[in-house]
Design an enzyme around this catalytic site. Structure first.
Site, PDB file in Angstrom:
ATOM      1  N   CYS A  40       0.843  -1.203   0.000  1.00  0.00           N
ATOM      2  CA  CYS A  40       0.000   0.000   0.000  1.00  0.00           C
ATOM      3  C   CYS A  40       0.875   1.249   0.000  1.00  0.00           C
ATOM      4  O   CYS A  40       2.040   1.225   0.390  1.00  0.00           O
ATOM      5  CB  CYS A  40      -0.891  -0.054   1.246  1.00  0.00           C
ATOM      6  N   HIS A  41       0.283   2.369  -0.429  1.00  0.00           N
ATOM      7  CA  HIS A  41       1.006   3.644  -0.430  1.00  0.00           C
ATOM      8  C   HIS A  41       1.577   4.017   0.922  1.00  0.00           C
ATOM      9  O   HIS A  41       2.610   4.667   1.004  1.00  0.00           O
ATOM     10  CB  HIS A  41       0.069   4.770  -0.877  1.00  0.00           C
ATOM     11  N   THR A  42       0.865   3.646   1.979  1.00  0.00           N
ATOM     12  CA  THR A  42       1.316   4.031   3.319  1.00  0.00           C
ATOM     13  C   THR A  42       2.653   3.366   3.659  1.00  0.00           C
ATOM     14  O   THR A  42       3.500   3.967   4.322  1.00  0.00           O
ATOM     15  CB  THR A  42       0.236   3.679   4.353  1.00  0.00           C
ATOM     16  N   HIS A  62       0.835  -3.764   6.214  1.00  0.00           N
ATOM     17  CA  HIS A  62      -0.326  -3.653   7.106  1.00  0.00           C
ATOM     18  C   HIS A  62      -1.591  -4.184   6.448  1.00  0.00           C
ATOM     19  O   HIS A  62      -2.682  -3.896   6.903  1.00  0.00           O
ATOM     20  CB  HIS A  62      -0.525  -2.193   7.524  1.00  0.00           C
ATOM     21  N   GLU A  63      -1.428  -4.946   5.349  1.00  0.00           N
ATOM     22  CA  GLU A  63      -2.599  -5.395   4.584  1.00  0.00           C
ATOM     23  C   GLU A  63      -2.469  -6.896   4.356  1.00  0.00           C
ATOM     24  O   GLU A  63      -2.175  -7.343   3.244  1.00  0.00           O
ATOM     25  CB  GLU A  63      -2.620  -4.612   3.253  1.00  0.00           C
ATOM     26  N   CYS A  92     -10.817  -2.820  20.862  1.00  0.00           N
ATOM     27  CA  CYS A  92     -10.744  -3.451  22.189  1.00  0.00           C
ATOM     28  C   CYS A  92     -12.119  -3.589  22.818  1.00  0.00           C
ATOM     29  O   CYS A  92     -12.326  -4.400  23.712  1.00  0.00           O
ATOM     30  CB  CYS A  92      -9.815  -2.663  23.109  1.00  0.00           C
ATOM     31  N   CYS A  95     -12.235   0.727  25.520  1.00  0.00           N
ATOM     32  CA  CYS A  95     -11.700   2.078  25.734  1.00  0.00           C
ATOM     33  C   CYS A  95     -12.815   3.109  25.499  1.00  0.00           C
ATOM     34  O   CYS A  95     -13.887   2.792  24.991  1.00  0.00           O
ATOM     35  CB  CYS A  95     -10.513   2.350  24.805  1.00  0.00           C
ATOM     36  N   CYS A  98     -13.939   3.169  21.778  1.00  0.00           N
ATOM     37  CA  CYS A  98     -14.782   2.030  21.382  1.00  0.00           C
ATOM     38  C   CYS A  98     -16.168   2.146  22.021  1.00  0.00           C
ATOM     39  O   CYS A  98     -17.183   1.933  21.360  1.00  0.00           O
ATOM     40  CB  CYS A  98     -14.140   0.711  21.790  1.00  0.00           C
ATOM     41  N   CYS A 106      -9.937   3.133  18.076  1.00  0.00           N
ATOM     42  CA  CYS A 106      -9.622   2.528  19.376  1.00  0.00           C
ATOM     43  C   CYS A 106      -8.279   3.069  19.863  1.00  0.00           C
ATOM     44  O   CYS A 106      -7.314   3.143  19.107  1.00  0.00           O
ATOM     45  CB  CYS A 106      -9.549   1.019  19.203  1.00  0.00           C
ATOM     46  N   ARG A 110      -2.587   2.504  21.286  1.00  0.00           N
ATOM     47  CA  ARG A 110      -2.102   3.475  20.322  1.00  0.00           C
ATOM     48  C   ARG A 110      -0.669   3.947  20.626  1.00  0.00           C
ATOM     49  O   ARG A 110       0.168   4.053  19.736  1.00  0.00           O
ATOM     50  CB  ARG A 110      -3.045   4.667  20.323  1.00  0.00           C
ATOM     51  N   CYS A 169      -6.792  -3.305   4.355  1.00  0.00           N
ATOM     52  CA  CYS A 169      -6.631  -1.846   4.256  1.00  0.00           C
ATOM     53  C   CYS A 169      -7.500  -1.254   3.151  1.00  0.00           C
ATOM     54  O   CYS A 169      -8.535  -0.682   3.414  1.00  0.00           O
ATOM     55  CB  CYS A 169      -5.168  -1.442   4.063  1.00  0.00           C
ATOM     56  N   ARG A 364      -3.265  -2.924  -7.296  1.00  0.00           N
ATOM     57  CA  ARG A 364      -2.695  -3.550  -6.111  1.00  0.00           C
ATOM     58  C   ARG A 364      -1.748  -4.666  -6.508  1.00  0.00           C
ATOM     59  O   ARG A 364      -2.079  -5.487  -7.374  1.00  0.00           O
ATOM     60  CB  ARG A 364      -3.810  -4.167  -5.285  1.00  0.00           C
TER      61      ARG A 364
HETATM   62  N1  APR Z   1      -6.301  15.072 -10.040  1.00  0.00           N
HETATM   63  C1  APR Z   1      -6.990  13.938 -10.333  1.00  0.00           C
HETATM   64  N2  APR Z   1      -6.471  12.694 -10.161  1.00  0.00           N
HETATM   65  C2  APR Z   1      -5.229  12.596  -9.675  1.00  0.00           C
HETATM   66  C3  APR Z   1      -4.452  13.735  -9.357  1.00  0.00           C
HETATM   67  C4  APR Z   1      -5.054  15.037  -9.567  1.00  0.00           C
HETATM   68  N3  APR Z   1      -4.399  16.155  -9.285  1.00  0.00           N
HETATM   69  N4  APR Z   1      -3.253  13.301  -8.892  1.00  0.00           N
HETATM   70  C5  APR Z   1      -3.294  11.946  -8.920  1.00  0.00           C
HETATM   71  N5  APR Z   1      -4.473  11.513  -9.385  1.00  0.00           N
HETATM   72  C6  APR Z   1      -4.926  10.125  -9.547  1.00  0.00           C
HETATM   73  C7  APR Z   1      -3.886   9.196 -10.118  1.00  0.00           C
HETATM   74  O1  APR Z   1      -3.874   9.227 -11.536  1.00  0.00           O
HETATM   75  C8  APR Z   1      -4.360   7.833  -9.581  1.00  0.00           C
HETATM   76  O2  APR Z   1      -5.240   7.164 -10.478  1.00  0.00           O
HETATM   77  O3  APR Z   1      -5.224   9.601  -8.262  1.00  0.00           O
HETATM   78  C9  APR Z   1      -5.108   8.170  -8.306  1.00  0.00           C
HETATM   79  C10 APR Z   1      -4.422   7.699  -7.035  1.00  0.00           C
HETATM   80  O4  APR Z   1      -4.457   6.328  -7.035  1.00  0.00           O
HETATM   81  P1  APR Z   1      -3.285   5.394  -6.455  1.00  0.00           P
HETATM   82  O5  APR Z   1      -1.974   5.964  -6.838  1.00  0.00           O
HETATM   83  O6  APR Z   1      -3.611   3.989  -6.810  1.00  0.00           O
HETATM   84  O7  APR Z   1      -3.428   5.607  -4.853  1.00  0.00           O
HETATM   85  P2  APR Z   1      -4.375   4.867  -3.825  1.00  0.00           P
HETATM   86  O8  APR Z   1      -3.768   3.589  -3.392  1.00  0.00           O
HETATM   87  O9  APR Z   1      -5.765   4.841  -4.340  1.00  0.00           O
HETATM   88  O10 APR Z   1      -4.274   5.869  -2.587  1.00  0.00           O
HETATM   89  C11 APR Z   1      -4.709   7.194  -2.729  1.00  0.00           C
HETATM   90  O11 APR Z   1      -4.930   7.372  -0.371  1.00  0.00           O
HETATM   91  O12 APR Z   1      -4.109   5.856   1.147  1.00  0.00           O
HETATM   92  C12 APR Z   1      -3.926   7.078   0.559  1.00  0.00           C
HETATM   93  O13 APR Z   1      -1.582   7.422   0.687  1.00  0.00           O
HETATM   94  C13 APR Z   1      -2.628   7.094  -0.183  1.00  0.00           C
HETATM   95  O14 APR Z   1      -2.760   9.364  -0.493  1.00  0.00           O
HETATM   96  C14 APR Z   1      -2.923   8.144  -1.167  1.00  0.00           C
HETATM   97  C15 APR Z   1      -4.382   7.979  -1.505  1.00  0.00           C
HETATM   98 ZN    ZN Z   2      -2.884   0.898   3.598  1.00  0.00          ZN
END
Ligand code: APR
Ligand code: ZN
Length: 369
Positions: A40-42, A62-63, A92, A95, A98, A106, A110, A169, A364
């Site tokens: 994931c992006h995180t 985390h997924e 939990c 808390c 919750c 929760c 933390r 996630c 993904r």
């Molecule tokens: N305007 C429109 N669309 C945009 C822009 C913008 N300015 N910038 C990026 N995008 C689009 C991208 O083209 C992409 O399709 O946003 C989408 C983001 O998708 P992913 O990269 O797959 O990210 P995702 O996993 O969906 O997460 C999105 O959520 O969890 C958070 O950290 C993560 O901040 C991120 C967000």
């Molecule tokens: Zn995530």
């Protein structure tokens, strides 16, 4: 015991596959064999060094989904052989948060979770005698993990690990934002900013509850076709809109969105998402994670005239209660996860998952152990 893991030894360095030592579960903890994990992006946010709370060395991830292989003293809700999804947002049920029934956040563990430690203040992972930290209370980039009992959702045994790990996630965050945070109703009009791993799940949540119109906004035209498959009714590429995007979206939704969802993590699109909402009642939900220190802006008049700005973490889901239900929705064919998992990788190639994410070629990537 020994376990194989992709370890983040330092920020900005590729993950390294190593054998770690793992201590067994203590009181209130369980040992899980992780079978599959999403990337994931995180995880990348922390690895990149941009996360001010990132700590190293650690095991990211985390997924995940897997099987309980051992339980510590006093564990009553889980047993050996249970199929589970570890939760970075525990539940939990005791808390203040919750018990309030007003939030899924929760607070019971933390403080230690944020420091990369188990609730007793120690780590179960080590490498040549040096401690290696946990991450988000989960660390699913390791083949075996120890987690607190309250941070585990028990799921049905016929659910495939390589698909339902994504419920840990992205799926829950997107669908939950619609169902539990927005509480969107049938017949609503919605605008979704960002059609990636999160936004596409928001779209299928909106389709599931019977939204009348689902507008998707993305600068990547290749996301159009996939999003339509998930229920998007209108695609808007901001680069192709002559003039301002907000009035265009207000017009397209016949007066403004009942609900908008920002799934990019960009403060400019967060503002657009709020301002394209319907005067008097439109709600905008922030799902994307903005860079550390970023701030949002709008004119207060937007709120005075009835628009509502909200945010969501883990889709507002109470993990132990709600995650098993989402697994049921997948098994009953009510939600589609298969088409969102575009890449499968062995642990040795986990770093390629981050490359695919940045190239925009994957929705993904899932690592199977
Ligand atoms: N305007 C429109 N669309 C945009 C822009 C913008 N300015 N910038 C990026 N995008 C689009 C991208 O083209 C992409 O399709 O946003 C989408 C983001 O998708 P992913 O990269 O797959 O990210 P995702 O996993 O969906 O997460 C999105 O959520 O969890 C958070 O950290 C993560 O901040 C991120 C967000
Ligand atoms: Zn995530």
């Amino acid at each position: 015991m020994k376990t194989r893991a992709a370890v983040a030894f330092a920020a900005k360095k590729p993950l390294e596959i190593v054998e770690l030592d793992l201590d067994g579960p203590r009181a209130g903890e369980v040992l899980i064999e992780v079978k599959a994990t999403g990337i994931c992006h995180t995880d990348y946010f922390t690895l990149s060094g941009a996360d001010p709370e990132g700590l190293f060395p650690c095991v990211l991830g985390h997924e995940g989904a897997g099987v309980v292989v051992d339980v510590g003293a006093g564990v009553t809700t889980l047993k050996k052989g249970d199929h589970v999804i570890p939760l970075y947002t525990p539940e939990c049920r005791q808390c203040k948060s919750c018990l309030s029934r007003k939030t899924n956040l929760c607070t019971s563990i933390r403080a230690t979770q944020g420091k990369g430690l188990m609730p007793d203040g120690t780590s179960r992972f080590s490498c040549d005698g040096d401690p290696v930290l946990h991450y988000m209370g989960t660390s699913t980039f390791a083949n075996h993990i120890v987690v607190p009992e309250i941070a585990v959702a028990k799921i049905r045994e016929d659910a495939p690990f390589d698909k339902v790990c994504y419920i840990g996630c992205g799926v829950t965050t997107g669908i939950g934002a619609v169902i539990w945070t927005a509480k969107a109703e049938a017949g609503c009009r919605a605008v979704v900013f960002g059609l990636g791993g999160i936004g596409l799940n928001v779209i299928q949540g909106l389709k599931m509850i019977g939204a009348e119109q689902i507008v998707g906004v993305d600068i990547n035209p290749s996301r159009n076709e996939l999003a339509k498959k998930f229920g998007m009714t209108d695609f808007v590429n901001p680069k192709e809109v002559g003039g301002d995007l907000v009035p265009y979206l207000v017009d397209l939704t016949k007066g403004g969105a009942d609900y908008s969802f920002e799934c990019i993590g960009n403060v400019n699109t967060m503002r657009q998402a709020l301002e394209c909402c319907h005067r008097g009642w439109g709600q905008s939900i922030i799902v994307g994670v903005a860079p550390a220190g970023a701030e949002i802006a709008t004119r207060p008049f937007q709120l005075v005239t009835g628009r509502v700005w909200k945010g969501t973490a883990f889709g507002g889901a109470r993990g132990r209660t709600d995650v098993p239900r989402i697994v049921d929705w997948y098994m009953d064919g009510r939600i589609n996860i298969d088409d969102l998992i575009t890449h499968k990788l062995p642990l040795e190639r986990i770093n390629e998952g981050f490359d695919l994410m940045h190239a925009g070629t994957s929705i993904r990537s899932v690592v199977e152990f």
